[in-house]
Design a protein around this motif. Sequence first.
Motif, PDB file in Angstrom:
ATOM      1  N   ARG A 130       0.832  -1.209   0.000  1.00 28.73           N
ATOM      2  CA  ARG A 130       0.000   0.000   0.000  1.00 28.73           C
ATOM      3  C   ARG A 130       0.862   1.254   0.000  1.00 28.73           C
ATOM      4  O   ARG A 130       0.608   2.209  -0.750  1.00 28.73           O
ATOM      5  CB  ARG A 130      -0.931  -0.009   1.220  1.00 28.73           C
ATOM      6  CG  ARG A 130      -1.798   1.239   1.351  1.00 28.73           C
ATOM      7  CD  ARG A 130      -2.523   1.258   2.672  1.00 28.73           C
ATOM      8  NE  ARG A 130      -1.601   1.222   3.803  1.00 28.73           N
ATOM      9  CZ  ARG A 130      -0.884   2.268   4.193  1.00 28.73           C
ATOM     10  NH1 ARG A 130      -0.939   3.430   3.548  1.00 28.73           N
ATOM     11  NH2 ARG A 130      -0.093   2.157   5.238  1.00 28.73           N
ATOM     12  N   LYS A 131       1.917   1.252   0.840  1.00 31.31           N
ATOM     13  CA  LYS A 131       2.816   2.407   0.891  1.00 31.31           C
ATOM     14  C   LYS A 131       3.486   2.640  -0.468  1.00 31.31           C
ATOM     15  O   LYS A 131       3.587   3.776  -0.942  1.00 31.31           O
ATOM     16  CB  LYS A 131       3.898   2.185   1.955  1.00 31.31           C
ATOM     17  CG  LYS A 131       3.403   2.280   3.383  1.00 31.31           C
ATOM     18  CD  LYS A 131       4.564   2.060   4.358  1.00 31.31           C
ATOM     19  CE  LYS A 131       4.113   2.196   5.802  1.00 31.31           C
ATOM     20  NZ  LYS A 131       5.229   1.984   6.750  1.00 31.31           N
ATOM     21  N   PHE A 132       3.920   1.537  -1.071  1.00 32.85           N
ATOM     22  CA  PHE A 132       4.588   1.638  -2.375  1.00 32.85           C
ATOM     23  C   PHE A 132       3.649   2.231  -3.411  1.00 32.85           C
ATOM     24  O   PHE A 132       4.021   3.159  -4.158  1.00 32.85           O
ATOM     25  CB  PHE A 132       5.063   0.250  -2.816  1.00 32.85           C
ATOM     26  CG  PHE A 132       5.676   0.215  -4.180  1.00 32.85           C
ATOM     27  CD1 PHE A 132       6.976   0.666  -4.388  1.00 32.85           C
ATOM     28  CD2 PHE A 132       4.957  -0.268  -5.265  1.00 32.85           C
ATOM     29  CE1 PHE A 132       7.547   0.645  -5.655  1.00 32.85           C
ATOM     30  CE2 PHE A 132       5.517  -0.294  -6.530  1.00 32.85           C
ATOM     31  CZ  PHE A 132       6.817   0.155  -6.723  1.00 32.85           C
ATOM     32  N   LEU A 133       2.422   1.725  -3.462  1.00 37.79           N
ATOM     33  CA  LEU A 133       1.459   2.211  -4.449  1.00 37.79           C
ATOM     34  C   LEU A 133       1.013   3.648  -4.148  1.00 37.79           C
ATOM     35  O   LEU A 133       0.592   4.369  -5.055  1.00 37.79           O
ATOM     36  CB  LEU A 133       0.244   1.284  -4.500  1.00 37.79           C
ATOM     37  CG  LEU A 133       0.537  -0.137  -5.018  1.00 37.79           C
ATOM     38  CD1 LEU A 133      -0.716  -1.000  -4.959  1.00 37.79           C
ATOM     39  CD2 LEU A 133       1.089  -0.090  -6.442  1.00 37.79           C
ATOM     40  N   ASP A 134       1.150   4.059  -2.885  1.00 32.42           N
ATOM     41  CA  ASP A 134       0.819   5.441  -2.505  1.00 32.42           C
ATOM     42  C   ASP A 134       1.978   6.400  -2.764  1.00 32.42           C
ATOM     43  O   ASP A 134       1.881   7.590  -2.466  1.00 32.42           O
ATOM     44  CB  ASP A 134       0.428   5.512  -1.025  1.00 32.42           C
ATOM     45  CG  ASP A 134      -0.959   4.931  -0.774  1.00 32.42           C
ATOM     46  OD1 ASP A 134      -1.703   4.740  -1.747  1.00 32.42           O
ATOM     47  OD2 ASP A 134      -1.281   4.660   0.408  1.00 32.42           O
ATOM     48  N   GLY A 135       3.082   5.868  -3.271  1.00 28.95           N
ATOM     49  CA  GLY A 135       4.219   6.723  -3.613  1.00 28.95           C
ATOM     50  C   GLY A 135       5.300   6.799  -2.555  1.00 28.95           C
ATOM     51  O   GLY A 135       6.276   7.530  -2.724  1.00 28.95           O
ATOM     52  N   GLU A 136       5.132   6.050  -1.452  1.00 24.59           N
ATOM     53  CA  GLU A 136       6.164   6.061  -0.418  1.00 24.59           C
ATOM     54  C   GLU A 136       7.278   5.077  -0.776  1.00 24.59           C
ATOM     55  O   GLU A 136       7.058   4.112  -1.513  1.00 24.59           O
ATOM     56  CB  GLU A 136       5.566   5.668   0.939  1.00 24.59           C
ATOM     57  CG  GLU A 136       4.526   6.628   1.473  1.00 24.59           C
ATOM     58  CD  GLU A 136       4.007   6.188   2.835  1.00 24.59           C
ATOM     59  OE1 GLU A 136       4.856   5.775   3.666  1.00 24.59           O
ATOM     60  OE2 GLU A 136       2.785   6.234   3.061  1.00 24.59           O
ATOM     61  N   LYS A 137       8.461   5.346  -0.228  1.00 27.41           N
ATOM     62  CA  LYS A 137       9.566   4.425  -0.451  1.00 27.41           C
ATOM     63  C   LYS A 137       9.447   3.216   0.483  1.00 27.41           C
ATOM     64  O   LYS A 137       9.035   3.358   1.643  1.00 27.41           O
ATOM     65  CB  LYS A 137      10.910   5.118  -0.209  1.00 27.41           C
ATOM     66  CG  LYS A 137      11.399   5.952  -1.385  1.00 27.41           C
ATOM     67  CD  LYS A 137      12.824   6.438  -1.155  1.00 27.41           C
ATOM     68  CE  LYS A 137      13.350   7.166  -2.394  1.00 27.41           C
ATOM     69  NZ  LYS A 137      14.749   7.621  -2.210  1.00 27.41           N
ATOM     70  N   ILE A 138       9.816   2.075  -0.054  1.00 28.64           N
ATOM     71  CA  ILE A 138       9.902   0.867   0.764  1.00 28.64           C
ATOM     72  C   ILE A 138      11.281   0.256   0.510  1.00 28.64           C
ATOM     73  O   ILE A 138      11.957   0.607  -0.459  1.00 28.64           O
ATOM     74  CB  ILE A 138       8.798  -0.158   0.421  1.00 28.64           C
ATOM     75  CG1 ILE A 138       8.915  -0.617  -1.040  1.00 28.64           C
ATOM     76  CG2 ILE A 138       7.423   0.424   0.701  1.00 28.64           C
ATOM     77  CD1 ILE A 138       7.963  -1.762  -1.387  1.00 28.64           C
ATOM     78  N   THR A 139      11.694  -0.668   1.388  1.00 27.67           N
ATOM     79  CA  THR A 139      13.016  -1.273   1.219  1.00 27.67           C
ATOM     80  C   THR A 139      13.037  -2.170  -0.019  1.00 27.67           C
ATOM     81  O   THR A 139      11.997  -2.689  -0.458  1.00 27.67           O
ATOM     82  CB  THR A 139      13.400  -2.124   2.446  1.00 27.67           C
ATOM     83  OG1 THR A 139      12.510  -3.232   2.537  1.00 27.67           O
ATOM     84  CG2 THR A 139      13.340  -1.298   3.728  1.00 27.67           C
ATOM     85  N   ALA A 140      14.243  -2.335  -0.554  1.00 27.42           N
ATOM     86  CA  ALA A 140      14.406  -3.218  -1.714  1.00 27.42           C
ATOM     87  C   ALA A 140      13.975  -4.640  -1.354  1.00 27.42           C
ATOM     88  O   ALA A 140      13.360  -5.343  -2.168  1.00 27.42           O
ATOM     89  CB  ALA A 140      15.854  -3.199  -2.171  1.00 27.42           C
TER      90      ALA A 140
END
Length: 237
Positions: A158-168
């Motif tokens: 969800r964070k990724f799709l909302d434009g937030e960075k997530i760990t590799a």
Amino acid sequence: MKAKVLKYKFDGNTIVAPYMELEPYAENVFISLARKNEYGNESEDSFHIICKIGDVHFSCGQYSRRILDKEGHREEAATYCKNWIENTLKDVEDGKIIPLLSVHVFNALGLDSTPLVQAREEYAKKQEEKRLERKRKEELERKEKETRWQQLLDENKRKFLDGEKITAEMFLEITGRDGFDIHIRTKGTFNRHVTAIDRNGTVSFRKYKGRRTPDFTGCHKAVADYLAFLAGNEIRK
């Protein structure tokens, strides 16, 4: 003297009755050499402790000569053998584990071994119940752990799709769960260099002194292709 002695075979489960050379130790107690010390230290030679009840001889464990020579040990061994039947029946009452050897000794003495057999069966039943309970708990813990892990993946997706960075690491875990394949070399770049990434392909990475900046083209393409993969799945739904 030699006598037939009930004892466990080397496997620890089979009862045998070989003739053994016995040396008097205490009242109705004998010892028999089990194993010489490999370094020739006689005080560390191992001996069977043999109890004699009626005409039945049976092994009650092994001790080194050093232990057997300790003060009071002979009296202790004599008392143990003298009270062995009474203590075994007490162990039955207390629900303690009853060795298979004890059943054979009771039979050899002409005593009723039924309570001992029943105690062994009851103990085995309780142990199986405990094993199944542990298995149920482990399975429940595994499911709860898996649920928490899936929730963590959902949250990071969800964070990724909302434009937030997530760990590799999270990005690779999420794409793998979704069935999206990333080239092995690109995975290597993610694992070795990328610390975080967002849906725009913006990369945070480890910079090593004296080394050139890695090529993140494959990572950018993986992000774009993954988003297209998700969009395609949504259309098919």
